[in-house]
Motif scaffolding. Structure first.
Motif, PDB file in Angstrom:
ATOM      1  N   LEU A  70      78.488  54.240  42.197  1.00  0.00           N
ATOM      2  CA  LEU A  70      79.492  53.197  42.391  1.00  0.00           C
ATOM      3  C   LEU A  70      78.959  51.598  42.248  1.00  0.00           C
ATOM      4  N   LEU A  71      77.872  51.872  43.146  1.00  0.00           N
ATOM      5  CA  LEU A  71      77.300  50.187  43.012  1.00  0.00           C
ATOM      6  C   LEU A  71      76.772  50.037  41.707  1.00  0.00           C
ATOM      7  N   ILE A  72      76.103  50.966  41.212  1.00  0.00           N
ATOM      8  CA  ILE A  72      75.497  50.562  39.863  1.00  0.00           C
ATOM      9  C   ILE A  72      76.440  50.152  38.733  1.00  0.00           C
ATOM     10  N   THR A  73      77.564  50.992  38.733  1.00  0.00           N
ATOM     11  CA  THR A  73      78.771  50.551  37.709  1.00  0.00           C
ATOM     12  C   THR A  73      79.288  49.152  37.866  1.00  0.00           C
ATOM     13  N   ILE A  74      79.625  48.885  39.051  1.00  0.00           N
ATOM     14  CA  ILE A  74      80.381  47.637  39.102  1.00  0.00           C
ATOM     15  C   ILE A  74      79.334  46.524  39.099  1.00  0.00           C
ATOM     16  N   ASN A  75      78.186  46.532  39.613  1.00  0.00           N
ATOM     17  CA  ASN A  75      77.275  45.281  39.640  1.00  0.00           C
ATOM     18  C   ASN A  75      76.717  45.316  38.162  1.00  0.00           C
ATOM     19  N   PHE A  77      78.551  45.571  35.494  1.00  0.00           N
ATOM     20  CA  PHE A  77      79.820  44.906  34.842  1.00  0.00           C
ATOM     21  C   PHE A  77      79.639  43.504  35.278  1.00  0.00           C
ATOM     22  N   GLY A  78      79.318  43.260  36.555  1.00  0.00           N
ATOM     23  CA  GLY A  78      79.111  41.885  37.261  1.00  0.00           C
ATOM     24  C   GLY A  78      78.213  40.978  36.613  1.00  0.00           C
ATOM     25  N   CYS A  79      76.921  41.661  36.399  1.00  0.00           N
ATOM     26  CA  CYS A  79      75.785  41.192  35.731  1.00  0.00           C
ATOM     27  C   CYS A  79      76.336  40.507  34.202  1.00  0.00           C
ATOM     28  N   PHE A  80      76.802  41.566  33.505  1.00  0.00           N
ATOM     29  CA  PHE A  80      77.321  40.995  32.014  1.00  0.00           C
ATOM     30  C   PHE A  80      78.448  39.888  32.193  1.00  0.00           C
ATOM     31  N   VAL A  81      79.307  40.028  32.993  1.00  0.00           N
ATOM     32  CA  VAL A  81      80.350  39.042  33.211  1.00  0.00           C
ATOM     33  C   VAL A  81      79.952  37.627  33.666  1.00  0.00           C
ATOM     34  N   GLU A  82      78.921  37.610  34.644  1.00  0.00           N
ATOM     35  CA  GLU A  82      78.375  36.415  35.216  1.00  0.00           C
ATOM     36  C   GLU A  82      77.302  35.786  34.348  1.00  0.00           C
ATOM     37  N   ILE A  83      76.783  36.516  33.300  1.00  0.00           N
ATOM     38  CA  ILE A  83      76.018  35.777  32.294  1.00  0.00           C
ATOM     39  C   ILE A  83      76.767  35.340  31.323  1.00  0.00           C
ATOM     40  N   ILE A  84      78.128  35.608  31.051  1.00  0.00           N
ATOM     41  CA  ILE A  84      78.722  34.933  29.995  1.00  0.00           C
ATOM     42  C   ILE A  84      79.535  33.817  31.053  1.00  0.00           C
ATOM     43  N   TYR A  85      79.620  33.790  32.035  1.00  0.00           N
ATOM     44  CA  TYR A  85      80.320  32.706  32.877  1.00  0.00           C
ATOM     45  C   TYR A  85      79.334  31.486  32.743  1.00  0.00           C
TER      46      TYR A  85
END
Length: 287
Positions: A70-75, A77-85
């Protein structure tokens, strides 16, 4: 009892994934505003750079432990989104803001690489997990503290324009759910930073409510009433000269100003203007 805690930990982990999903998406209104204005204006990039670094660290920590999918899944996704931001911010940021973003970004990537290399070669087994866990703990505190730069700007400018309220709300909810997840798993590297995360989130929401109300009151006080009719009172005293059209226009403007500010006496100002014109008129006759 352990099985019971495991089920509840999984439940809070799933809930944490859902809430954190919205945490990562909560800056979307901010970036939409940047897109509309084609400028980053007063928005800060540091929270997104720090969040990217933290997400990378948590993924590394999760791979070193067991039962942390569960830590791997959300983080991830977080990496992907933060790179876009961060990329979006760099695209619309002025030169100075880009430099201020690139420096910590490169430092974060280099720092993450250094952490991986050092922990892989200098530590083994449980010790490696503990060291990486403490590093994650420290940088999770940085993630929760990163929006405090926006808090500082709110206090300084007395404006909440550049402090996203939605982000503060979701950060608080996320901190609460992940605190219980870490507590039930007895993983204090997860639980401890989320205690402070809850406090920081509540602080931001309180400041938003305080200064948002002050802004509304200020705008209401600054709103000027509509002036539908202008009334000009002329004295029948023969000692005063006739007013020209330009003088009447000036008096109308003066009357508008007085009715808005309510700081002057209309009749006094009117007498002073006419007296001044009378003085000029007498000087012109003598000449």
């Amino acid at each position: 009892m352990a099985e019971f805690s495991g089920h509840w930990a999984f439940a809070f982990g799933v809930l944490g994934n859902i809430v954190s999903f919205f945490v990562f998406l909560s800056p979307l209104p901010t970036f939409y505003n940047i897109y509309k204005k084609k400028s980053t204006e007063g928005y800060q990039s540091i929270p997104y750079v720090v969040a990217l670094f933290s997400a990378m660290l948590w993924i590394y920590y999760a791979f070193l432990k067991t039962n942390t999918i569960l830590l791997i899944t959300i983080n991830s996704f977080g990496c992907f989104v933060e790179i876009i931001y961060v990329g979006f911010y760099l695209f619309y940021a002025p030169k100075e803001a880009r430099v201020q973003t690139v420096k910590p970004l490169l430092s974060s990537v280099g720092g993450f690489g250094a952490i991986v290399l050092v922990t892989q070669f200098l530590f083994e087994g449980v010790v490696r997990v503990q060291v990486v866990g403490w590093i994650c703990l420290v940088f999770s505190l940085c993630v929760f503290a990163a929006p405090l730069c926006a808090v500082r700007q709110v206090i300084k400018t007395k404006s909440v324009e550049y402090m996203p309220f939605l982000l503060s709300v979701f950060l608080t909810l996320s901190a609460v759910t992940w605190f219980f997840y870490g507590l039930l798993l007895k993983d204090f590297n997860i639980a401890i930073p989320n205690v402070l995360g809850s406090i920081f989130g509540i602080l931001q929401m309180v400041l938003y409510v305080m200064y948002n109300k002050k802004e509304e009151v200020f705008v209401k006080e600054q709103k000027l009433p509509e002036l539908k009719n202008h009334v000009i009172i002329l004295h029948n005293d023969k000692n005063f000269p006739e007013l020209s059209e330009e003088q009447i226009i000036e008096i109308v403007k003066l009357g508008s100003l007085i009715s808005c500010t309510q700081k002057f006496d209309l009749s006094l100002c009117l007498h002073e203007n006419i007296a001044e014109d009378h003085k000029k008129w007498r000087q012109a006759l003598k000449a």
